[in-house]
Motif scaffolding. Structure first.
Motif, PDB file in Angstrom:
ATOM      1  N   ALA A   1     -45.168   3.214  25.374  1.00  0.00           N
ATOM      2  CA  ALA A   1     -44.554   3.302  26.858  1.00  0.00           C
ATOM      3  C   ALA A   1     -44.674   5.154  26.590  1.00  0.00           C
ATOM      4  CB  ALA A   1     -43.165   3.360  27.167  1.00  0.00           C
ATOM      5  N   LEU A   2     -44.318   6.274  26.216  1.00  0.00           N
ATOM      6  CA  LEU A   2     -44.237   7.206  26.268  1.00  0.00           C
ATOM      7  C   LEU A   2     -45.273   8.075  26.350  1.00  0.00           C
ATOM      8  CD1 LEU A   2     -42.383   9.598  26.549  1.00  0.00           C
ATOM      9  CD2 LEU A   2     -42.658  10.143  24.074  1.00  0.00           C
ATOM     10  N   PRO A   3     -47.200   8.422  25.620  1.00  0.00           N
ATOM     11  CA  PRO A   3     -47.565   8.552  25.967  1.00  0.00           C
ATOM     12  C   PRO A   3     -48.569   7.482  27.670  1.00  0.00           C
ATOM     13  CG  PRO A   3     -48.268   7.354  23.961  1.00  0.00           C
ATOM     14  CD  PRO A   3     -46.302   7.325  24.157  1.00  0.00           C
ATOM     15  N   GLY A   4     -48.460   6.244  27.639  1.00  0.00           N
ATOM     16  CA  GLY A   4     -49.080   5.523  28.548  1.00  0.00           C
ATOM     17  C   GLY A   4     -48.586   6.296  29.991  1.00  0.00           C
ATOM     18  N   VAL A   5     -47.131   6.311  29.979  1.00  0.00           N
ATOM     19  CA  VAL A   5     -46.799   6.916  30.882  1.00  0.00           C
ATOM     20  C   VAL A   5     -47.391   8.159  31.231  1.00  0.00           C
ATOM     21  CG1 VAL A   5     -44.620   7.103  32.410  1.00  0.00           C
ATOM     22  CG2 VAL A   5     -44.891   5.105  30.914  1.00  0.00           C
ATOM     23  N   ALA A   6     -47.227   8.906  30.509  1.00  0.00           N
ATOM     24  CA  ALA A   6     -47.498  10.365  30.604  1.00  0.00           C
ATOM     25  C   ALA A   6     -49.016  10.415  31.527  1.00  0.00           C
ATOM     26  CB  ALA A   6     -47.501  10.981  29.547  1.00  0.00           C
ATOM     27  N   ARG A   7     -49.795   9.137  31.126  1.00  0.00           N
ATOM     28  CA  ARG A   7     -51.640   9.385  31.787  1.00  0.00           C
ATOM     29  C   ARG A   7     -51.164   9.415  33.358  1.00  0.00           C
ATOM     30  NH1 ARG A   7     -54.278   4.637  28.209  1.00  0.00           N
ATOM     31  NH2 ARG A   7     -54.520   6.125  26.177  1.00  0.00           N
ATOM     32  N   PHE A   8     -49.775   9.340  33.810  1.00  0.00           N
ATOM     33  CA  PHE A   8     -49.825   8.788  35.735  1.00  0.00           C
ATOM     34  C   PHE A   8     -49.081   9.698  36.378  1.00  0.00           C
ATOM     35  CE2 PHE A   8     -48.507   4.764  33.884  1.00  0.00           C
ATOM     36  CZ  PHE A   8     -47.582   5.034  34.584  1.00  0.00           C
TER      37      PHE A   8
ATOM     38  N   ASP B   1     -48.195  -2.730  26.184  1.00  0.00           N
ATOM     39  CA  ASP B   1     -49.486  -2.849  27.709  1.00  0.00           C
ATOM     40  C   ASP B   1     -48.566  -3.541  29.117  1.00  0.00           C
ATOM     41  OD1 ASP B   1     -51.380  -1.084  26.735  1.00  0.00           O
ATOM     42  OD2 ASP B   1     -52.713  -2.692  27.399  1.00  0.00           O
ATOM     43  N   LEU B   2     -47.599  -4.306  28.407  1.00  0.00           N
ATOM     44  CA  LEU B   2     -47.188  -4.883  29.523  1.00  0.00           C
ATOM     45  C   LEU B   2     -45.832  -4.386  30.390  1.00  0.00           C
ATOM     46  CD1 LEU B   2     -46.688  -7.852  30.826  1.00  0.00           C
ATOM     47  CD2 LEU B   2     -44.706  -8.647  29.315  1.00  0.00           C
ATOM     48  N   VAL B   3     -45.361  -3.306  29.246  1.00  0.00           N
ATOM     49  CA  VAL B   3     -44.561  -2.371  30.189  1.00  0.00           C
ATOM     50  C   VAL B   3     -44.838  -0.794  30.659  1.00  0.00           C
ATOM     51  CG1 VAL B   3     -42.696  -0.679  29.068  1.00  0.00           C
ATOM     52  CG2 VAL B   3     -43.007  -2.802  27.722  1.00  0.00           C
ATOM     53  N   LEU B   4     -46.424  -1.272  30.399  1.00  0.00           N
ATOM     54  CA  LEU B   4     -46.816   0.229  31.005  1.00  0.00           C
ATOM     55  C   LEU B   4     -47.034  -0.304  32.624  1.00  0.00           C
ATOM     56  CD1 LEU B   4     -49.135   2.099  28.242  1.00  0.00           C
ATOM     57  CD2 LEU B   4     -47.289   2.213  29.702  1.00  0.00           C
ATOM     58  N   VAL B   5     -47.729  -1.602  32.811  1.00  0.00           N
ATOM     59  CA  VAL B   5     -47.859  -2.431  34.036  1.00  0.00           C
ATOM     60  C   VAL B   5     -46.558  -2.277  34.576  1.00  0.00           C
ATOM     61  CG1 VAL B   5     -49.052  -4.487  35.119  1.00  0.00           C
ATOM     62  CG2 VAL B   5     -49.742  -3.314  32.738  1.00  0.00           C
ATOM     63  N   ALA B   6     -46.011  -2.915  34.235  1.00  0.00           N
ATOM     64  CA  ALA B   6     -44.021  -2.929  35.075  1.00  0.00           C
ATOM     65  C   ALA B   6     -44.041  -1.655  35.580  1.00  0.00           C
ATOM     66  CB  ALA B   6     -43.634  -3.782  34.092  1.00  0.00           C
ATOM     67  N   ILE B   7     -43.668  -0.099  34.826  1.00  0.00           N
ATOM     68  CA  ILE B   7     -43.864   0.905  35.309  1.00  0.00           C
ATOM     69  C   ILE B   7     -44.580   1.146  36.382  1.00  0.00           C
ATOM     70  CG2 ILE B   7     -43.257   3.443  33.768  1.00  0.00           C
ATOM     71  CD1 ILE B   7     -42.943   2.350  31.733  1.00  0.00           C
ATOM     72  N   ARG B   8     -45.693   1.063  35.958  1.00  0.00           N
ATOM     73  CA  ARG B   8     -46.466   1.328  36.493  1.00  0.00           C
ATOM     74  C   ARG B   8     -46.433   1.360  37.943  1.00  0.00           C
ATOM     75  NH1 ARG B   8     -51.778   4.407  36.464  1.00  0.00           N
ATOM     76  NH2 ARG B   8     -52.681   5.013  38.490  1.00  0.00           N
ATOM     77  N   GLN B   9     -46.343   0.065  38.422  1.00  0.00           N
ATOM     78  CA  GLN B   9     -46.017  -1.092  39.563  1.00  0.00           C
ATOM     79  C   GLN B   9     -44.483  -0.600  40.059  1.00  0.00           C
ATOM     80  OE1 GLN B   9     -45.710  -5.046  38.177  1.00  0.00           O
ATOM     81  NE2 GLN B   9     -47.504  -5.666  38.018  1.00  0.00           N
TER      82      GLN B   9
END
Length: 279
Positions: free
Chosen positions: A43-50, A251-259
């Motif tokens: 989650a941490l590096p993934g969210v940092a992308r957006f 990835d499911l957590v990332l999708v939820a945060i991105r949404q």
């Protein structure tokens, strides 16, 4: 008078704040438990992308026996209100810009809801990841035998033998925290905002002799209550995950945060079915 360890990455608004589960530090948001060769991102590096994202170590938390909290110790036991006070002070002192999307796993879910009740003008979205709901602790004890209740209480107070050398470890007063959440929810209900609730699809691994089926049956209705906190909230079942969804299906957590982030930026973007199941 205490130091708290904070890490922030990425750029953009809203800022995502990651609140770990009981006993877990910020590293749990930067760690996955996946087969070799997996391309999923924590989650941490993934969210940092957006967008901007921050995680921190609560006092006494840990990733594992060799990686312990980088924050100063604090008196134990602690309540959700204690944690909210720390987090609010940390964000203010460090100048972390709002508004915030709060992401809470397990006990951290109760913490972020309490934060949103105490500071409603700061919070614009939320993701609850297999989050504790305030009624669960009483309902859980009600289905346990007296000896099992005593065992859990002893473990919560004393910790596992492997942590005997970590007297500063996090100890949480869940009953007091649940009472704080009930009072806050009655006084300041969660404002309408983008909300995604993720819940596990694989049962918890309870010790032999525990009423696993009865305990599991308690969880889903409480997750549905969480998903009813705001209009148009989404409940998503993480079919490939146990309780630790951030590690099992990051990835499911990332999708939820991105949404949720996208919905804050563009309110029409979360117009999706109220309940879904992950692949």
């Amino acid at each position: 008078g205490r130091r708290l360890w904070l890490e922030c990455r990425g750029q953009g608004s809203p800022t995502v704040i990651l609140e770990a589960g009981a006993g877990n530090d910020a590293d749990t948001w930067d760690t996955v438990d996946l087969p070799p060769g997996s391309t999923q991102t924590a989650a941490l590096p993934g969210v940092a992308r957006f967008t901007r994202v921050c995680a921190y170590d609560r006092p006494g938390t840990m990733l594992d026996f060799d990686h312990r909290s980088s924050s100063d110790p604090a008196p134990m036991p602690r309540t959700a209100a204690d944690i909210v006070a720390d987090l609010h002070a940390l964000l203010r002192v460090e100048g972390v810009p709002g508004p915030y999307v709060l992401v809470g796993h397990s006990f951290g879910g109760l913490v972020v809801r309490l934060y949103a009740s105490d500071y409603p003008d700061e919070v614009v979205g939320m993701v609850l990841v297999d989050a504790a709901q305030e009624d669960y602790y009483d309902e859980m004890r009600a289905v346990l035998a007296p000896a099992q209740r005593a065992d859990l209480a002893r473990l919560a107070a004393q910790g596992p033998p492997e942590l005997a050398d970590y007297p500063e470890r996090e100890v949480l007063d869940t009953d007091a925290s649940a009472a704080q959440m009930r009072q806050a929810a009655a006084k300041s209900p969660l404002r309408p905002m983008p909300l995604v609730v993720l819940t596990h699809g694989r049962p918890w691994d309870w010790p032999p002799g525990y009423p696993a089926a009865a305990l599991e049956a308690l969880w889903r209705p409480l997750q549905e209550k969480l998903a009813a906190l705001t209009p148009d909230a989404r409940l998503v079942v993480a079919t490939q995950s146990g309780h630790f969804i951030p590690g099992d299906q990051p990835d499911l957590v990332l999708v939820a945060i991105r949404q949720v982030v996208d919905a804050v930026r563009n309110p029409a973007s979360l117009a999706t079915p109220a309940a879904t199941r992950s692949p």
